[in-house]
Scaffold this motif. Structure first.
Motif, PDB file in Angstrom:
ATOM      1  N   ILE A 139       0.627   3.270  -3.171  1.00 25.42           N
ATOM      2  CA  ILE A 139      -0.697   3.678  -3.640  1.00 25.42           C
ATOM      3  C   ILE A 139      -1.056   5.037  -3.053  1.00 25.42           C
ATOM      4  O   ILE A 139      -1.002   5.242  -1.835  1.00 25.42           O
ATOM      5  N   THR A 140      -1.420   6.014  -3.914  1.00 28.03           N
ATOM      6  CA  THR A 140      -1.974   7.294  -3.475  1.00 28.03           C
ATOM      7  C   THR A 140      -3.425   7.355  -3.966  1.00 28.03           C
ATOM      8  O   THR A 140      -3.856   6.510  -4.762  1.00 28.03           O
ATOM      9  N   TYR A 199      -6.399  -5.715  -5.438  1.00 25.38           N
ATOM     10  CA  TYR A 199      -7.616  -4.895  -5.512  1.00 25.38           C
ATOM     11  C   TYR A 199      -8.273  -5.128  -6.869  1.00 25.38           C
ATOM     12  O   TYR A 199      -8.018  -4.399  -7.845  1.00 25.38           O
ATOM     13  N   VAL A 239      -0.535  -5.021  -7.089  1.00 23.33           N
ATOM     14  CA  VAL A 239      -1.591  -4.164  -6.546  1.00 23.33           C
ATOM     15  C   VAL A 239      -2.929  -4.486  -7.207  1.00 23.33           C
ATOM     16  O   VAL A 239      -3.969  -4.589  -6.538  1.00 23.33           O
ATOM     17  N   LEU A 299      -9.773  -2.372  -9.240  1.00 22.95           N
ATOM     18  CA  LEU A 299      -8.896  -1.263  -9.625  1.00 22.95           C
ATOM     19  C   LEU A 299      -8.747  -1.190 -11.141  1.00 22.95           C
ATOM     20  O   LEU A 299      -8.457  -2.192 -11.800  1.00 22.95           O
ATOM     21  N   ILE A 340      -5.086   6.141 -11.344  1.00 28.07           N
ATOM     22  CA  ILE A 340      -6.224   5.343 -10.897  1.00 28.07           C
ATOM     23  C   ILE A 340      -7.498   5.923 -11.509  1.00 28.07           C
ATOM     24  O   ILE A 340      -7.883   7.060 -11.208  1.00 28.07           O
ATOM     25  N   GLU A 368      -2.880   7.787  -7.956  1.00 25.16           N
ATOM     26  CA  GLU A 368      -2.063   6.963  -8.845  1.00 25.16           C
ATOM     27  C   GLU A 368      -1.292   5.900  -8.078  1.00 25.16           C
ATOM     28  O   GLU A 368      -1.225   5.913  -6.843  1.00 25.16           O
ATOM     29  N   ILE A 369      -0.711   4.978  -8.845  1.00 24.29           N
ATOM     30  CA  ILE A 369       0.232   3.996  -8.323  1.00 24.29           C
ATOM     31  C   ILE A 369       1.622   4.532  -8.623  1.00 24.29           C
ATOM     32  O   ILE A 369       1.973   4.744  -9.793  1.00 24.29           O
ATOM     33  N   GLU A 376       0.813  -1.223   0.000  1.00 25.16           N
ATOM     34  CA  GLU A 376       0.000   0.000   0.000  1.00 25.16           C
ATOM     35  C   GLU A 376       0.847   1.274   0.000  1.00 25.16           C
ATOM     36  O   GLU A 376       0.342   2.355  -0.312  1.00 25.16           O
ATOM     37  N   GLY A 432     -10.118   2.301  -6.568  1.00 22.95           N
ATOM     38  CA  GLY A 432      -8.961   2.352  -5.688  1.00 22.95           C
ATOM     39  C   GLY A 432      -9.236   1.708  -4.339  1.00 22.95           C
ATOM     40  O   GLY A 432     -10.391   1.407  -4.003  1.00 22.95           O
ATOM     41  N   LEU A 471       2.879  -3.177  -9.970  1.00 23.17           N
ATOM     42  CA  LEU A 471       1.550  -2.742 -10.409  1.00 23.17           C
ATOM     43  C   LEU A 471       0.618  -3.940 -10.517  1.00 23.17           C
ATOM     44  O   LEU A 471      -0.538  -3.893 -10.074  1.00 23.17           O
TER      45      LEU A 471
END
Length: 638
Positions: A514-515, A551, A547, A554, A629, A518-519, A511, A633, A544
């Motif tokens: 992750i913002t 999720y 992630v 996403l 994103i 964006e990644i 995590e 998210g 990526l």
């Protein structure tokens, strides 16, 4: 004239095939042209399955997989395409894929072809500087000083085991003994020598008649308590032999025996249970803790003429079942004269591993139940003659090696050795920790890369978060660590000669990258004017993928940006190709294509609007990929 007609027929058929390929591959070619390498590969594969495979199709398949860094499939289809093609660049790429898959020998074979076709190419000239193993053995040499021991005879002398103030050797110097047919020298006996004031050894004395017989005796090794001696002897003494009915020649084996020390001498000689009339066992070496006996044997089930085995020495002195050390140590040739040192390094002689000629001395070490890579000790220990019976005190660095090299006094001579530099093995102990809790992470995958960027081996961390590797000293390496729910890391390690090199690697939860918008990955670099995914880019893009797997709702948009160098139209096209390759790589890892899109932005959205006056650092910041994103998210999935 016949050759000309044949050539004309082949050329015409080639033209017809090319036309057919263009018709059959129209869809796949269009996907390839759009940089949709996943779909292109599937379409080309369907052609192969429908019997429409060709050099062109195989080559396109290979290129598709190459561009998304699917090294296994790329290797497979380059190999197929090159069955009839002789394209140098394809050969080079095939070599790259073989190397990426750890097939170094095959990779070198392809590089040899490439170098012969393009001798002035920088890649070819760099390869030709170090094409094989021989220079490596020679360059690592001079780790030891080697001197003739001075107490050798005109006959065969070998061994050199120090015990209780005496040096035990095996020698054929007893001229009163009858000779044997192998080399017309006297039968071998075990002798002791005593150290003199100059540090040399003299006064050779036969060990008593309980040990020496009228048959051959060989090398000796001692249990750590000093009260048990293991040694080799011919089976004739046990009246265990076969006789050819025509020639009346006796055929025996070599057996291992142990003797017990009574007062100041040896007695109570006993044949070991691992002996057999069907094979030989010889060259004993006892581990420093007295728990394991190493030896050489040609017993059935081995890999070559003689293999190296080990067996447990039980508390009651009996010997357990022999265990072959495996194909990493043993070859189709001969592996003999094992010596297990105080730090559990196994030295042995072999004519099956790559060496300088005859039998060379090699070494390895057991880590996690597996043997480390086999290393040649190098010159001047190894030579183009037979070099064997290597023994060393790891504390003092002193020991002995035997050889029939030129310049000796007899057929085999004993040489004193002194280690001048550490041998080229370093134990890397990598400990993987949780960055927040500082607790060890068990089950993380740790991959070792060599100084050329090739993956060598991957291990999982144990319950203490540790994975161990043995590497060659003074070689730069890199560790790559991956673990579910954690951000992957790479750590560069500088070459060292230290025996151990501990390293701690902390992993942060995935995590962290992750913002809300964006990644955030580390910069993804492409080669100049190219758009294929490199190993470095694949490493970042795998984060990526990690992630997106965690999720599943996403949705990502990948954008590629350039600096101001080059025309607007050129930068736009280049960025679009790179963005598409990025998208295709993610799809190739199992992410549904509906969850990722791509767009090349060219130079239209600079990170730093510095125009034509950008610094190198500012240009690098503008040459970037971003992973926005679009929806789904982590926050929206809570």
């Amino acid at each position: 004239m016949k050759n000309f007609k044949t050539l004309l027929f082949i050329t015409l058929m080639g033209s017809l095939c090319l036309t057919a390929q263009n018709n059959d591959t129209k869809r796949a070619d269009k996907e390839f042209a759009r940089f949709e390498y996943v779909d292109a590969a599937e379409s080309y594969l369907k052609l192969v399955e429908n019997g429409k495979g060709s050099d062109y199709v195989y080559g396109r398949l290979a290129e598709s997989y190459y561009n998304i860094f699917n090294t296994v499939e790329a290797e497979r289809w380059y190999a197929k395409a090159l069955e009839t093609s002789n394209d140098p660049e394809m050969i080079y790429k095939y070599s790259e894929m073989l190397k990426a898959n750890g097939k170094y020998k095959e990779s070198n074979e392809q590089m040899e072809k490439f170098a012969s076709m393009r001798p002035s190419d920088n890649r070819a000239t760099a390869y030709r500087k170090n094409p094989d193993y021989l220079p490596k053995i020679l360059e690592q040499g001079k780790k030891f000083n080697v001197q003739n021991a001075g107490f050798n005879s005109e006959q065969s002398d070998f061994g050199g085991t120090l015990h209780d103030g005496k040096l035990y050797i095996t020698s054929g110097r007893n001229d009163s003994r009858k000779t044997y047919g192998w080399n017309e020298e006297p039968f071998l006996d075990i002798y002791t020598l005593t150290e003199n004031s100059d540090g040399g050894y003299d006064n050779p004395t036969l060990v008593n008649s309980y040990i020496n017989t009228r048959f051959h005796e060989g090398l000796v090794s001692f249990a750590p308590d000093g009260n048990t001696m293991f040694f080799s002897r011919e089976s004739y003494f046990e009246k265990d032999f076969e006789q050819d009915s025509l020639s009346r020649t006796r055929y025996g084996q070599l057996y291992l025996f142990k003797a017990t020390k009574l007062k100041d001498d040896w007695d109570e000689v006993e044949s070991l249970s691992i002996n057999s009339e069907n094979y030989s066992v010889k060259n004993p070496s006892v581990s420093s803790d007295g728990s394991t006996l190493y030896f050489a044997s040609n017993m059935p089930g081995g890999y070559g003429q003689y293999d190296i085995y080990k067996a447990t020495i039980n508390d009651d002195g009996t010997i357990g079942e022999p265990q072959n050390l495996g194909q990493k140590v043993n070859t189709e040739g001969q592996e003999m004269f094992p010596f297990i040192s105080s730090n559990n390094t196994l030295y042995f002689s072999s004519n099956g591993h790559l060496g300088l000629g005859g039998m060379d001395v090699f070494y390895t070490k057991e880590i996690d139940g597996k043997m480390a890579p086999i290393r040649n000790v190098g010159i001047p220990i190894s030579s183009n003659a037979d070099d064997f019976a290597f023994i060393i005190d790891e504390v003092s660095g002193e020991g002995f090696v035997s050889s029939n090299r030129d310049g000796g006094m007899g057929s085999d001579d004993i040489y004193t050795i002194k280690k001048l530099q550490p041998l080229c093995d370093v134990l890397i102990a990598a400990t993987v920790l949780d960055d927040k809790t500082r607790e060890p992470i068990s089950g993380a995958n740790v991959s070792l890369y060599d100084d050329q960027g090739n993956k060598v081996v991957t291990k999982s961390t144990n319950a203490d978060g540790i994975a161990e590797f043995i590497i060659e000293c003074e070689k730069d390496t890199e560790l790559e660590v991956t673990m579910d729910d954690y951000e992957s890391r790479k750590v560069a390690l500088q070459g060292t000669s230290d025996e151990e090199s501990p390293v701690q690697i902390s992993l942060s939860p995935i995590e962290k990258i992750i913002t809300p918008e964006e990644i955030v990955l580390n910069p993804i670099f492409f080669e100049y004017d190219k758009s294929n995914i490199t190993a470095q880019a694949a490493f970042e893009l795998d984060k990526l993928v990690q992630v997106m797997n965690k999720y599943p709702e996403l949705v990502i948009k990948a954008t590629s940006h350039t600096d101001y160098i080059g025309s607007d139209s050129y930068n736009q096209r280049l960025s679009q190709r790179r963005a598409k390759s990025t998208e295709q790589y993610v799809i190739s890892k199992g992410i549904d294509e509906s969850r990722i899109s791509s767009e090349g932005k060219g130079e239209s959205e600079p990170k730093i609007d510095c125009g034509t006056n950008c610094t190198d650092e500012e240009r690098q910041m503008n040459r970037r990929s971003e992973f926005l994103i679009v929806s789904g998210g982590p926050e929206s999935q809570e």
